[in-house]
Enzyme design. Structure first.
Site, short mmCIF file in Angstrom:
data_model
loop_
_atom_site.label_atom_id
_atom_site.label_comp_id
_atom_site.label_asym_id
_atom_site.label_seq_id
_atom_site.Cartn_x
_atom_site.Cartn_y
_atom_site.Cartn_z
N ALA A 32 -18.79 8.86 3.33
CA ALA A 32 -19.53 9.77 2.42
C ALA A 32 -19.40 11.19 2.96
O ALA A 32 -20.40 11.89 3.17
CB ALA A 32 -20.98 9.34 2.29
N GLU A 35 -19.06 18.63 3.88
CA GLU A 35 -18.52 19.78 4.62
C GLU A 35 -18.85 19.70 6.11
O GLU A 35 -18.08 20.18 6.94
CB GLU A 35 -19.07 21.06 3.98
N HIS A 37 -18.90 16.99 8.03
CA HIS A 37 -17.84 16.16 8.66
C HIS A 37 -16.53 16.93 8.71
O HIS A 37 -15.80 16.87 9.70
CB HIS A 37 -17.61 14.88 7.85
N MET A 150 -24.34 18.53 15.46
CA MET A 150 -25.63 18.78 16.11
C MET A 150 -26.82 18.43 15.22
O MET A 150 -27.95 18.44 15.68
CB MET A 150 -25.72 20.25 16.53
N GLN A 155 -28.67 11.96 18.97
CA GLN A 155 -27.49 11.10 19.06
C GLN A 155 -26.46 11.71 20.03
O GLN A 155 -25.85 11.00 20.83
CB GLN A 155 -26.88 10.92 17.67
N LEU A 186 -26.55 19.70 5.69
CA LEU A 186 -25.73 18.75 4.96
C LEU A 186 -25.92 17.35 5.55
O LEU A 186 -25.96 17.18 6.76
CB LEU A 186 -24.26 19.15 5.04
O1 PAF Z 1 -23.46 9.95 13.03
C1 PAF Z 1 -22.96 8.96 12.45
O2 PAF Z 1 -22.42 9.04 11.34
C2 PAF Z 1 -23.02 7.61 13.14
O3 PAF Z 1 -24.20 7.44 13.86
C3 PAF Z 1 -21.80 7.33 14.03
C4 PAF Z 1 -21.73 8.29 15.20
C5 PAF Z 1 -20.52 7.42 13.21
C6 PAF Z 1 -21.89 5.91 14.63
O4 PAF Z 1 -21.92 4.96 13.61
#
Ligand code: PAF
Length: 314
Positions: A32, A35, A37, A150, A155, A186
């Site tokens: 999905a 921008e 990503h 970020m 994470q 986003l």
């Molecule tokens: O941030 C995400 O989209 C997910 O947590 C990741 C890092 C792809 C792990 O599934």
């Protein structure tokens, strides 16, 4: 651009770059793509010879089965977008490829990073799922660098801790949060918001900005008070001068989120390295302000890093 579905195919697709040592990047995603990503892909493209983007909706990091079921799956569109942003290889494995029959291993990052905020809201299993899948993706792609946004600040810290602890030879690159023109961070989840929920969700970046501004002014006031010249503190927002003042800003922020029609889960002001709560303007360095809130059924998170001046040596 090539789409591969097995670890063996991925190893094959990355072999030449690994042999020549020209730099392999991994951008892990759950698809999905937006921008945010694509900005990770562009950052990876600028620094590496080969860019792999993984698309895997990882079941083990979802605490809510309906959230997993509702997660958007748009692989063909994702592949096109990733390719146009500069990805060379898409790794889109099946669940059976990542979690074969009898799978019995979990990567667990302990300590304060996984005991708070998202872990409190989503259950401790969330970061076990993230750590397990990210370690598997890193082992599958064997990248020199992996790129994360970020927006998921906690994470990033958990993945950095894991990579350090396990000695995985991969640089973790954290890229800034991308926002819509109106300030909303986003997220793949934004597509689930109704127009009215999206409008309400704008309170999240607004509250973060307000708290950040109060922290900056409080820190500047503290620095000015300590300076020999006694320069006056800047004006414009209510300063946060004393212990307990952050708590006041936090409570006001939570009230503003509720008043905007959101269901806030947390608003936290923490140390950006270890997520411990910060309760007064630091003499320098940064603090991280994070929020999680629901707009209707959609859970959103966002954060800002507030630089309060000269970094304090650690
Ligand atoms: O941030 C995400 O989209 C997910 O947590 C990741 C890092 C792809 C792990 O599934």
């Amino acid at each position: 651009m090539r789409i591969v579905r097995t670890v063996a195919e991925l190893r094959d697709a990355t072999l030449a770059a690994r042999t020549t040592g020209t730099g392999i990047a991994l951008v892990p995603t759950m698809g999905a793509l937006h921008e945010g990503h694509l900005s990770l892909v562009r950052a990876a493209r600028a620094e590496n010879a080969l860019v792999v983007l993984s698309i895997f909706v990882n079941p083990t990091q979802f605490d809510d089965p309906s959230d997993l079921a509702a997660y958007p799956r748009t692989e063909q569109r994702d592949a096109e977008l990733a390719g146009s942003a500069g990805a060379d290889v898409i790794f889109a494995p099946s669940a059976a490829e990542m979690y074969p029959d009898g799978f019995a291993t979990t990567v667990h990052v302990g300590g304060p990073l996984t005991a708070t905020l998202e872990a409190a809201g989503r259950g401790t299993g969330h970061f076990d799922g993230v750590a397990t899948i990210v370690s598997k993706l890193l082992l599958a792609a064997l990248p020199d660098a992996a790129y994360f946004g970020m927006k998921d600040a906690q994470q990033v810290l958990v993945v950095r801790r894991m990579v350090r602890d396990l000695g995985i030879p991969c640089r973790i690159v954290a890229c800034p949060t991308e926002r819509d023109a109106d300030g909303l961070a986003l997220s793949s989840r934004n597509t689930r918001l109704t127009a009215e929920e999206r409008e309400r969700a704008l309170a999240i970046p607004r509250v973060l900005r307000r708290v950040a501004e109060a922290i900056r002014i409080g820190a500047a006031g503290k620095a000015a008070a300590a300076a020999p010249s006694g320069d006056p503190a800047p004006t414009g927002a209510e300063p946060l001068a004393d212990h307990g003042a952050f708590e006041t800003a936090r409570r006001r922020g939570l009230a503003e989120l509720s008043a905007a029609g959101l269901d806030p889960e947390y608003l936290a002001i923490v140390d950006p390295e270890d997520l411990t709560p910060v309760d007064a303007p630091p003499a320098g360095g940064a603090v991280l302000v994070l929020a999680a809130a629901r707009a209707g059924n959609t859970r959103l998170i966002d954060n800002v890093v507030v630089d309060t001046g000269t970094p304090v040596p650690r």
